[in-house]
Structures are given as structure tokens and as C-alpha cells.
Design a protein around this motif. Structure first.
Motif, PDB file in Angstrom:
ATOM      1  N   ARG A 127       0.845  -1.193   0.000  1.00 17.34           N
ATOM      2  CA  ARG A 127       0.000   0.000   0.000  1.00 17.34           C
ATOM      3  C   ARG A 127       0.878   1.240   0.000  1.00 17.34           C
ATOM      4  N   THR A 128       0.549   2.222  -0.827  1.00 21.29           N
ATOM      5  CA  THR A 128       1.346   3.447  -0.879  1.00 21.29           C
ATOM      6  C   THR A 128       0.952   4.335   0.283  1.00 21.29           C
ATOM      7  N   MET A 129       1.953   4.703   1.125  1.00 21.55           N
ATOM      8  CA  MET A 129       1.635   5.481   2.318  1.00 21.55           C
ATOM      9  C   MET A 129       1.646   6.985   2.095  1.00 21.55           C
ATOM     10  N   SER A 130       2.557   7.511   1.250  1.00 24.34           N
ATOM     11  CA  SER A 130       2.437   8.954   1.059  1.00 24.34           C
ATOM     12  C   SER A 130       3.135   9.483  -0.168  1.00 24.34           C
ATOM     13  N   HIS A 131       4.279  10.143   0.016  1.00 24.14           N
ATOM     14  CA  HIS A 131       4.884  11.017  -0.979  1.00 24.14           C
ATOM     15  C   HIS A 131       5.543  10.307  -2.162  1.00 24.14           C
ATOM     16  N   ALA A 132       5.653   8.979  -2.108  1.00 24.72           N
ATOM     17  CA  ALA A 132       6.592   8.301  -2.991  1.00 24.72           C
ATOM     18  C   ALA A 132       6.369   8.524  -4.473  1.00 24.72           C
ATOM     19  N   SER A 133       5.134   8.570  -4.920  1.00 23.85           N
ATOM     20  CA  SER A 133       4.938   8.555  -6.367  1.00 23.85           C
ATOM     21  C   SER A 133       4.887   9.932  -7.012  1.00 23.85           C
ATOM     22  N   VAL A 134       4.973  10.980  -6.227  1.00 25.00           N
ATOM     23  CA  VAL A 134       4.785  12.322  -6.773  1.00 25.00           C
ATOM     24  C   VAL A 134       5.794  12.645  -7.866  1.00 25.00           C
ATOM     25  N   GLY A 135       5.313  12.866  -9.053  1.00 25.21           N
ATOM     26  CA  GLY A 135       6.146  13.359 -10.154  1.00 25.21           C
ATOM     27  C   GLY A 135       7.192  12.391 -10.680  1.00 25.21           C
ATOM     28  N   LEU A 136       7.227  11.161 -10.169  1.00 24.06           N
ATOM     29  CA  LEU A 136       8.332  10.296 -10.551  1.00 24.06           C
ATOM     30  C   LEU A 136       8.208   9.781 -11.977  1.00 24.06           C
ATOM     31  N   ASP A 137       6.974   9.634 -12.450  1.00 26.07           N
ATOM     32  CA  ASP A 137       6.775   9.053 -13.770  1.00 26.07           C
ATOM     33  C   ASP A 137       7.326   9.941 -14.882  1.00 26.07           C
ATOM     34  N   ASP A 138       7.460  11.253 -14.605  1.00 26.66           N
ATOM     35  CA  ASP A 138       7.910  12.170 -15.653  1.00 26.66           C
ATOM     36  C   ASP A 138       9.412  12.065 -15.896  1.00 26.66           C
ATOM     37  N   ASP A 139      10.172  11.556 -14.904  1.00 28.19           N
ATOM     38  CA  ASP A 139      11.620  11.554 -15.020  1.00 28.19           C
ATOM     39  C   ASP A 139      12.108  10.312 -15.739  1.00 28.19           C
ATOM     40  N   VAL A 140      12.813  10.528 -16.843  1.00 35.13           N
ATOM     41  CA  VAL A 140      13.384   9.380 -17.541  1.00 35.13           C
ATOM     42  C   VAL A 140      14.850   9.315 -17.143  1.00 35.13           C
ATOM     43  N   ASP A 141      15.180   8.328 -16.329  1.00 33.98           N
ATOM     44  CA  ASP A 141      16.542   8.191 -15.840  1.00 33.98           C
ATOM     45  C   ASP A 141      17.167   6.979 -16.513  1.00 33.98           C
ATOM     46  N   GLU A 142      18.172   7.230 -17.377  1.00 32.96           N
ATOM     47  CA  GLU A 142      18.753   6.157 -18.186  1.00 32.96           C
ATOM     48  C   GLU A 142      19.828   5.369 -17.441  1.00 32.96           C
ATOM     49  N   ARG A 143      20.263   5.876 -16.290  1.00 32.94           N
ATOM     50  CA  ARG A 143      21.389   5.217 -15.625  1.00 32.94           C
ATOM     51  C   ARG A 143      20.986   3.869 -15.027  1.00 32.94           C
ATOM     52  N   ILE A 144      22.001   2.971 -14.878  1.00 32.74           N
ATOM     53  CA  ILE A 144      21.760   1.712 -14.174  1.00 32.74           C
ATOM     54  C   ILE A 144      22.096   1.983 -12.703  1.00 32.74           C
ATOM     55  N   HIS A 145      21.098   1.957 -11.877  1.00 29.00           N
ATOM     56  CA  HIS A 145      21.324   2.253 -10.462  1.00 29.00           C
ATOM     57  C   HIS A 145      21.730   0.990  -9.704  1.00 29.00           C
ATOM     58  N   THR A 146      22.418   1.217  -8.596  1.00 28.72           N
ATOM     59  CA  THR A 146      22.840   0.081  -7.774  1.00 28.72           C
ATOM     60  C   THR A 146      21.845  -0.129  -6.626  1.00 28.72           C
ATOM     61  N   VAL A 147      21.430  -1.386  -6.458  1.00 30.58           N
ATOM     62  CA  VAL A 147      20.511  -1.741  -5.377  1.00 30.58           C
ATOM     63  C   VAL A 147      21.244  -2.738  -4.487  1.00 30.58           C
ATOM     64  N   LEU A 148      21.187  -2.532  -3.184  1.00 29.48           N
ATOM     65  CA  LEU A 148      21.849  -3.441  -2.249  1.00 29.48           C
ATOM     66  C   LEU A 148      20.794  -4.223  -1.458  1.00 29.48           C
ATOM     67  N   ILE A 149      21.007  -5.538  -1.342  1.00 33.90           N
ATOM     68  CA  ILE A 149      20.091  -6.373  -0.569  1.00 33.90           C
ATOM     69  C   ILE A 149      20.843  -6.933   0.626  1.00 33.90           C
ATOM     70  N   VAL A 150      20.272  -6.727   1.812  1.00 34.65           N
ATOM     71  CA  VAL A 150      20.911  -7.251   3.022  1.00 34.65           C
ATOM     72  C   VAL A 150      19.885  -8.124   3.742  1.00 34.65           C
ATOM     73  N   ASP A 151      20.163  -9.422   3.801  1.00 35.57           N
ATOM     74  CA  ASP A 151      19.233 -10.346   4.457  1.00 35.57           C
ATOM     75  C   ASP A 151      20.058 -11.541   4.938  1.00 35.57           C
ATOM     76  N   ASP A 152      19.812 -11.994   6.168  1.00 37.39           N
ATOM     77  CA  ASP A 152      20.644 -13.091   6.673  1.00 37.39           C
ATOM     78  C   ASP A 152      20.322 -14.423   5.990  1.00 37.39           C
ATOM     79  N   GLU A 153      19.212 -14.493   5.270  1.00 33.72           N
ATOM     80  CA  GLU A 153      18.913 -15.729   4.532  1.00 33.72           C
ATOM     81  C   GLU A 153      19.466 -15.604   3.111  1.00 33.72           C
ATOM     82  N   ALA A 154      20.432 -16.452   2.803  1.00 36.41           N
ATOM     83  CA  ALA A 154      21.070 -16.410   1.481  1.00 36.41           C
ATOM     84  C   ALA A 154      20.053 -16.615   0.360  1.00 36.41           C
ATOM     85  N   MET A 155      19.028 -17.440   0.637  1.00 37.23           N
ATOM     86  CA  MET A 155      17.997 -17.718  -0.367  1.00 37.23           C
ATOM     87  C   MET A 155      17.243 -16.437  -0.752  1.00 37.23           C
ATOM     88  N   THR A 156      16.915 -15.659   0.286  1.00 37.54           N
ATOM     89  CA  THR A 156      16.180 -14.411   0.033  1.00 37.54           C
ATOM     90  C   THR A 156      17.037 -13.463  -0.786  1.00 37.54           C
TER      91      THR A 156
END
Ligand code: ADP
Length: 390
Positions: A6-35
Motif C-alpha cells: 500500500r502506498t503510504m504517502s509522498h513516494a509517487s509524486v512526479g516520478l513518472d515524468d523523469d526518464v533516468d537512463e542510468r543503471i542504479h545500484t541496489v543493495l540487498i541485506v538479508d541473513d537468509e542467502a535464499m532471500t
């Protein structure tokens, strides 16, 4: 913010208009290797994905990589998710934080919101579409934060440039005004030599020329003096002390005594006036300018200027200077504060046109404001707002 899909608040404002071509880095931290590997697998098509089962290693990865978004499990040995996210928030505030934890773990969510200032919350097991949507929005938020920072940095640079230019301009004004004094003194001296030389033999036309030189050099002297005063006031710092406005007005009136007598004018103080934070001498100069204008641009009998307090908000104090003079049409309200800008010829009303520029400059270095209201043929009221003394 997104909670369990469920969207709680500000997150979606105006984001659809921005075309960002870069490959962003996402980090996942979880003690379960499977996850970690499941999340990596799902996100790797669109992002550069890093993953670890250790929070400490996660922090090391953040230090080495420009991580746009971090997804973190709440239950980890050693360091809990909200502690990890709080550390990320403090050191890398532009890394957008998402908490991933078991469904309905409300206390974990509260901690993560309060300590880690998370952007979104995903409940396990997550829905693939929802995961992609939340990460995409998080990347968009990160891009907005970067844009904001860039604009702020640009603004700082422009401000610094502007300050440098203004300061150079001040030095330049001061130098010009200063250097003009000498040739003017020479012109005046030659005119008086000529006057002495010609003595009694001077004919009416020569007399007219000489008095023209004397009149013009007198006016130029006044302009240079005002320009020097204006640039001095800008260059020298003010020291604020506790100043009773009644004292300011008393000294300004004393300095204008000859003019007041001459014009048969009335200056009325409807006190008590406030006590302000100010530089006494500059405030006297300010009121000298406002009061003398109120008497000068005035054809009423008698010319009258009233000084009285008026309400001001937020730690400020204000005084009105109200005259029964000729008034100013609203279209000139801005321009009269420009240096040497006048609405009348010298013949009608003497002056250089520097008084109000000096007045506004004085009020502004005090952190105050100088404004006016006026009605042509009725009179003018200047409002001086300054910082109130505690
Ligand atoms: P100066 O008094 O030397 O002309 P100022 O900078 O003090 O210069 O004022 C600029 C102009 O604003 C004046 O020439 C006049 O036209 C107008 N002005 C200022 N104060 C008043 C006033 N109280 N009533 C009417 N006009 C005013």
C-alpha cells in the motif's frame, strides 16, 4: 511510502515524468542467502544488484559503492534491520531505504520508520510486481534527491559568485567616488582663482558662467558625498546595540532643527516608541532622511510629520513616519529607493536622490524592512521595521 503493497504517502509524486537512463545500484541485506539470491534474481534485469547476508558487510559495500536503494531484512543476527537502516540514514541519507520483513511485524515497522526513516515496507513473501514497483519508485526518489542536491550546489555557487561581484562593485563605487573628489576640488579652485583675478572687472556674463560652475560643482560635491556615504555604509559592518527609538527620533529632530524652524513645521511623536536592536548613528541618519523628506516634499501649512509605533510580528518592532506632504504615486514606489532616482527637478525640490537608497540600505543591514503607502495630494507613510530588543 509503501506498506505491504500500500502506498503510504509522498513516494509517487512526479516520478513518472523523469526518464533516468542510468543503471542504479541496489543493495540487498538479508541473513537468509535464499532471500538475497531471489531478490537479486528478480531485480538484476534493471539494476546493478549487490547482496550480502551480513549487515557489517552491507555497510562496507555502501562505503564502496554509490547505492541508490537498500532493501534490508528486519531480523538479522548481530544488527537488527532498523539499526542498520538508521546507520545508512545517518551516513548515506541519499540511499533510499526499504524494509523487508515478515507480514504484520508492526513493531519492526515502527522502529524502521522512526530510526531508519524508511521509504517503504515490503512484507514477506513479497509479490514480484509489487517489489519492482516499490524499487522503481525508490530509485525515482533517489534521482529527485540528487537533482535537489545539484540545484542546491548550483545555487550556492551562484550566490558566492554574486557576493564576489557585489563586493567588487562596492569597491569600484567607492574608488570612483573617492577619485572624483580631487578633480572637482581643482575645478572649484580654478573657478575661485578666476573670480579673484577678474575682481571688479567681471562682466555680467562672466559672473553668470562662474556662478554656473559654482552651482554645478556644488551639486557634484553633494552627489559624490552621498555616493561615498552610501558605499561606506555598505562596506562597514554594523554593531547592533539596544537602542530606544525615542532617542533616535530626538537626535534626528535636533539635527533638523534649522529646517523645522525655517518651514514652521511640526514633528509629533505619538509614543511610546519601541526599543530596537540597532546602530544608533545609522538609525539617526535613517530618521533624518525620512523626516526631512516628509518636510521637504510638503506644501501643507504647517508641514507635519508624525512618528508612531505600529504592530509587528515575530520579534520585530515597527514605527510609522507619516507626513501630510505631496504624496507619491504607487507606480514610483520601487524606483524612489534607487540611488539618485528623483521624481522632481532640483529647482522644485533640492536634493541628490540618495536619501531613500541610504535609508533602505540602513534598514536592510539591520535585518529589517522599509516600505511605504502613499496617496498623491494626501501624504506618505513610511513603515520602518526592525528587530525588537529583548
Ligand atoms: P531626495 O530627497 O534627495 O530627492 P530621496 O532618495 O530621499 O532623494 O527621495 C527620492 C524621491 O522620492 C524624491 O525625489 C521624491 O520625489 C520622493 N520622496 C521621498 N520621500 C517623499 C515624501 N515623504 N513625500 C513625497 N515624495 C517623497
Amino acid at each position: 511510502m509503501t506498506v505491504g503493497g500500500r502506498t503510504m504517502s509522498h513516494a509517487s509524486v512526479g516520478l513518472d515524468d523523469d526518464v533516468d537512463e542510468r543503471i542504479h545500484t541496489v543493495l540487498i541485506v538479508d541473513d537468509e542467502a535464499m532471500t538475497v539470491s531471489a531478490l537479486k534474481h528478480q531485480l538484476r534485469r534493471r539494476y546493478h544488484v549487490l547482496g550480502t547476508t551480513s549487515a557489517t558487510e552491507g555497510l562496507a559495500m555502501l562505503a564502496e559503492n554509490d547505492v541508490a536503494v537498500v532493501l534490508c531484512d528486519e531480523r538479522m543476527p548481530g544488527m537488527q534491520g532498523h539499526e542498520f537502516l538508521a546507520a545508512v540514514s545517518a551516513r548515506w541519507p541519499e540511499t533510499v531505504r526499504i524494509l523487508v520483513t515478515a507480514y504484520a511485524d508492526l513493531p519492526a515497522l515502527v522502529r524502521a520508520v522512526n530510526h531508519g526513516q524508511i521509504f517503504a515496507y515490503l512484507s514477506k513473501p513479497w509479490n514480484a510486481e509489487e517489489l519492482e514497483r516499490v524499487v522503481e519508485k525508490a530509485v525515482g526518489v533517489r534521482a529527485l534527491m540528487e537533482d535537489k542536491r545539484r540545484v542546491e550546489e548550483e545555487l550556492h555557487r551562484t550566490n558566492a559568485d554574486l557576493k564576489r561581484v557585489v563586493s567588487k562593485l562596492r569597491e569600484f563605487t567607492h574608488a570612483i567616488a573617492h577619485d572624483l573628489q580631487e578633480p572637482l576640488r581643482t575645478v572649484t579652485a580654478y573657478a575661485s582663482f578666476l573670480d579673484e583675478e577678474l575682481g571688479e572687472q567681471i562682466d555680467p556674463e562672466q559672473r553668470r558662467f562662474l556662478s554656473g560652475i559654482s552651482r554645478c560643482s556644488g551639486h557634484m560635491r553633494a552627489l559624490i558625498d552621498d555616493l561615498l556615504l552610501f558605499s561606506e555604509l555598505e562596506r562597514l559592518p554594523v554593531t547592533l546595540a539596544t537602542v530606544p527609538m525615542e532617542e533616535v527620533v530626538r537626535q534626528a529632530v535636533a539635527l533638523l532643527d534649522a529646517m523645522i524652524q525655517d518651514r514652521g513645521a511640526v514633528i509629533e511623536v505619538n509614543g511610546p516608541l519601541p526599543v530596537v536592536k540597532g546602530d544608533l548613528n545609522r538609525l539617526v541618519l535613517l530618521f533624518q532622511n525620512l523626516l526631512s523628506n516628509g518636510l521637504k516634499f510638503n506644501t501643507s501649512t504647517p508641514p507635519r510629520v508624525v512618528v508612531e509605533p505600529t504592530p509587528a510580528a515575530g520579534g520585530r518592532a515597527a514605527v510609522l513616519v507619516r507626513d501630510n506632504g505631496i504624496g507619491i504615486s504607487a507606480e514610483h514606489f520601487d524606483r524612489i529607493f534607487q540611488i539618485f532616482h528623483r521624481l522632481h527637478s532640483k529647482r522644485e525640490y533640492p536634493g541628490t536622490g540618495a536619501g531613500l537608497a541610504i535609508a533602505r540600505q540602513i534598514v536592510e543591514v539591520h535585518g529589517g524592512a522599509l516600505t511605504l503607502t502613499s496617496e498623491v495630494g494626501e501624504g506618505t507613510t513610511f513603515r520602518v521595521e526592525l528587530l525588537a530588543a529583548e
